[in-house]
Design a protein around this motif. Structure first.
Motif, PDB file in Angstrom:
ATOM      1  N   LEU A 254       0.823  -1.213   0.000  1.00 46.41           N
ATOM      2  CA  LEU A 254       0.000   0.000   0.000  1.00 46.41           C
ATOM      3  C   LEU A 254       0.857   1.264   0.000  1.00 46.41           C
ATOM      4  N   LEU A 255       1.898   1.282   0.838  1.00 46.37           N
ATOM      5  CA  LEU A 255       2.730   2.474   0.960  1.00 46.37           C
ATOM      6  C   LEU A 255       3.449   2.806  -0.338  1.00 46.37           C
ATOM      7  N   VAL A 256       4.094   1.798  -0.941  1.00 43.91           N
ATOM      8  CA  VAL A 256       4.833   2.029  -2.184  1.00 43.91           C
ATOM      9  C   VAL A 256       3.865   2.283  -3.341  1.00 43.91           C
ATOM     10  N   GLY A 257       2.745   1.535  -3.358  1.00 42.75           N
ATOM     11  CA  GLY A 257       1.781   1.688  -4.444  1.00 42.75           C
ATOM     12  C   GLY A 257       1.058   3.013  -4.423  1.00 42.75           C
ATOM     13  N   LYS A 258       0.738   3.521  -3.233  1.00 42.87           N
ATOM     14  CA  LYS A 258      -0.025   4.764  -3.112  1.00 42.87           C
ATOM     15  C   LYS A 258       0.860   5.993  -2.963  1.00 42.87           C
ATOM     16  N   THR A 259       2.106   5.807  -2.542  1.00 39.48           N
ATOM     17  CA  THR A 259       3.016   6.952  -2.428  1.00 39.48           C
ATOM     18  C   THR A 259       4.246   6.679  -3.302  1.00 39.48           C
ATOM     19  N   SER A 260       5.340   6.251  -2.692  1.00 41.32           N
ATOM     20  CA  SER A 260       6.539   5.905  -3.460  1.00 41.32           C
ATOM     21  C   SER A 260       7.516   5.161  -2.567  1.00 41.32           C
ATOM     22  N   ALA A 261       8.504   4.500  -3.193  1.00 44.31           N
ATOM     23  CA  ALA A 261       9.545   3.799  -2.432  1.00 44.31           C
ATOM     24  C   ALA A 261      10.383   4.798  -1.638  1.00 44.31           C
ATOM     25  N   LEU A 262      10.533   6.024  -2.187  1.00 42.87           N
ATOM     26  CA  LEU A 262      11.297   7.056  -1.491  1.00 42.87           C
ATOM     27  C   LEU A 262      10.605   7.460  -0.195  1.00 42.87           C
ATOM     28  N   GLY A 301      23.564  11.702   6.762  1.00 38.75           N
ATOM     29  CA  GLY A 301      24.001  11.183   5.465  1.00 38.75           C
ATOM     30  C   GLY A 301      22.881  10.499   4.707  1.00 38.75           C
ATOM     31  N   VAL A 302      22.090   9.683   5.414  1.00 44.53           N
ATOM     32  CA  VAL A 302      20.953   8.994   4.798  1.00 44.53           C
ATOM     33  C   VAL A 302      19.893  10.007   4.351  1.00 44.53           C
ATOM     34  N   ALA A 303      19.647  11.030   5.187  1.00 47.18           N
ATOM     35  CA  ALA A 303      18.671  12.067   4.842  1.00 47.18           C
ATOM     36  C   ALA A 303      19.102  12.813   3.585  1.00 47.18           C
ATOM     37  N   TYR A 304      20.400  13.130   3.486  1.00 47.00           N
ATOM     38  CA  TYR A 304      20.909  13.817   2.291  1.00 47.00           C
ATOM     39  C   TYR A 304      20.797  12.926   1.063  1.00 47.00           C
ATOM     40  N   TYR A 305      21.059  11.626   1.256  1.00 46.06           N
ATOM     41  CA  TYR A 305      20.947  10.659   0.152  1.00 46.06           C
ATOM     42  C   TYR A 305      19.497  10.609  -0.357  1.00 46.06           C
ATOM     43  N   ASN A 306      18.533  10.554   0.572  1.00 43.98           N
ATOM     44  CA  ASN A 306      17.124  10.544   0.180  1.00 43.98           C
ATOM     45  C   ASN A 306      16.736  11.841  -0.528  1.00 43.98           C
ATOM     46  N   HIS A 307      17.270  12.971  -0.036  1.00 45.42           N
ATOM     47  CA  HIS A 307      17.006  14.269  -0.665  1.00 45.42           C
ATOM     48  C   HIS A 307      17.549  14.295  -2.092  1.00 45.42           C
ATOM     49  N   SER A 308      18.763  13.761  -2.260  1.00 41.67           N
ATOM     50  CA  SER A 308      19.367  13.719  -3.616  1.00 41.67           C
ATOM     51  C   SER A 308      18.543  12.854  -4.552  1.00 41.67           C
ATOM     52  N   LYS A 309      18.052  11.716  -4.038  1.00 43.36           N
ATOM     53  CA  LYS A 309      17.202  10.837  -4.838  1.00 43.36           C
ATOM     54  C   LYS A 309      15.922  11.558  -5.259  1.00 43.36           C
ATOM     55  N   LEU A 310      15.343  12.312  -4.320  1.00 43.92           N
ATOM     56  CA  LEU A 310      14.116  13.052  -4.611  1.00 43.92           C
ATOM     57  C   LEU A 310      14.354  14.101  -5.693  1.00 43.92           C
TER      58      LEU A 310
END
Length: 350
Positions: A254-262, A301-310
C-alpha cells in the motif's frame, strides 16, 4: 461547494491517506522488529531459533499469498516460465533466505537500537553494488556521502556498550545479502520487464526461500528442537507473529503503491529513531552519547541521500514532461502542416 473547495478536500484526503499508509507501515514494522526480538532473545521468550522462525514466517506468507493470488484473485499473477523462474527468481529467493536468517540471528546478540544503527549502511551497500554492477553511475559527491554514513555507523559501533563481534558480523552479512537482493531484482527482473509487488513477490519467492532455509535447518536447528522435548508450539505467539509479518508486506504494498519507495525510505528513518527511543526507554537497552552522535551523523548522510534521490526523480519527471510536450508540439505541427498541404492541393485542383 465550489471547485476550489472540492480541490482542497481532495488534497486533504490525499494527505490524510498518505499519512495513514506511512503510520500503518511504521507501526507494523515496529511491531515485527520488537516481536522478533522478544521471541529470539534469551532473556525474554527465549526461543533462539532464527531459521525455524523464518521458516514459520515463509510458510505462513506463502500460504496466504497463494490464497490471495489463486483463490481470491485479489492480485494478478505475473506470467513467468519455469526457465525464467529458475534463472531469475530462485537466486533472489536464496539471497532473501540468507538475509532473513542472518538478520533474525542478530537479534540474539545485539540490541534493537544498535541493529537499527547498523541498518543505516543499507544505502552504502546498495550504491556500492549498483556501481560495481554498472546500474549506478559513480559520483564522487555520492561516494563522499556514503563514506560519511559509514563513519557515522563506525562511531556508533565504537560507542556500543554491549558490542558483540559475532552479532555485528551477522547483521552486516544480512545488510550485504539484502542489498545484493535489491540490486539483483533491478538487474534480473526489471531487465525482463517483470515487476513484483510484495504479494506476488511472496507468492513466487517465499516457497523457494523456504526450501533454501530447510537445508541448514535440518543440520543446525532440527536436532536441537528434537531433543528439546519440553518445547510446545505456541500457536498464539507464532500465529500473531506471522500475521504481523504478512501484514507488514501488505503495508509495504500500500505504501509504495499509493506513495513511493522514497517515501518508505524517509519513513524508515523516523521508524529507526522511534525504535532507538523504545529500545532505550522500554527494553532498557543501553544507548550511549557516542551511539547517538554516530547514528545522528549517519542519519544526516541517509537524509541527504534521500534528498538527492528526490531531486533526481523530480529532474527526471520534469525532463519526461518536457519531452512529452515537445512530442505533442511536434505532432500538432505535423497535423497543421498536413492540413495546410491539403488546403493547397484543393486550391490547385480548383
Amino acid at each position: 461547494m465550489g471547485k476550489g473547495g472540492a480541490l482542497s478536500e481532495g488534497v486533504v484526503k490525499k494527505i490524510v491517506l498518505s499519512y495513514t499508509y506511512v503510520s500503518t507501515w511504521i507501526f507494523l514494522s515496529f511491531m515485527v522488529i520488537v516481536y522478533n526480538k522478544y521471541i529470539l532473545d534469551r532473556k525474554m521468550y527465549n526461543w533462539p531459533y532464527p531459521i525455524s522462525l523464518t521458516m514459520i514466517h515463509m510458510s505462513f506468507c506463502s500460504s496466504l499469498a497463494y490464497l490471495l493470488v489463486r483463490v481470491f484473485k485479489a492480485v494478478d499473477p505475473v506470467t513467468m516460465s519455469w526457465d525464467l523462474y529458475l534463472k531469475y527468481v530462485v537466486p533472489i529467493g536464496l539471497l532473501y533466505a540468507l538475509s532473513l536468517w542472518l538478520s533474525k540471528s542478530a537479534y540474539i546478540y545485539l540490541s534493537v537500537s544498535f541493529i537499527q544503527m547498523l541498518k543505516a549502511l543499507m544505502p552504502v551497500a546498495v550504491y556500492t553494488l549498483g556501481v560495481l554492477f554498472k546500474k549506478e553511475g559513480f559520483k564522487s559527491e555520492t561516494m563522499a556521502n556514503m563514506i560519511s554514513i559509514s563513519i557515522g555507523v563506525g562511531i556508533a559501533a565504537y560507542g556500543e556498550a554491549k558490542f558483540d563481534s559475532w552479532g555485528v558480523i551477522l547483521q552486516l552479512g544480512a545488510v550485504a545479502f539484502e542489498a545484493t537482493r535489491l540490486v539483483m531484482i533491478q538487474i534480473l527482473l526489471t531487465s525482463k520487464g517483470i515487476t513484483l509487488n510484495p504479494i506476488t513477490s511472496l507468492y513466487y519467492v517465499a516457497p523457494c526461500c523456504l526450501v533454501f532455509l530447510f537445508v541448514p535447518w535440518v543440520f543446525v536447528e532440527f536436532p536441537i528442537l528434537r531433543e528439546n522435548s519440553s518445547f510446545r508450539f505456541d500457536y498464539v505467539i507464532f500465529g500473531t507473529n506471522s500475521m504481523c509479518a504478512f501484514a507488514l508486506n501488505l503495508a509495504v504494498f500500500l505504501l509504495v503503491g499509493k506513495t513511493s519507495a522514497l517515501t518508505m525510505n524517509v519513513a524508515g528513518v523516523v521508524k529507526d529513531w522511534l525504535l532507538i527511543a523504545f529500545s532505550w526507554s522500554v527494553i532498557k537497552d543501553t544507548v550511549t552519547a557516542i551511539n547517538l552522535f554516530g547514528y545522528a551523523l549517519a542519519f544526516l548522510g541517509v537524509a541527504y541521500y534521500n534528498h538527492s534521490k528526490l531531486q533526481a526523480l523530480k529532474a527526471k519527471d520534469s525532463q519526461k514532461k518536457a519531452q512529452m510536450a515537445d512530442e505533442e508540439a511536434g505532432r500538432l505541427l505535423e497535423e497543421k502542416e498536413a492540413e495546410n498541404n491539403g488546403v493547397r492541393k484543393n486550391d490547385a485542383h480548383n
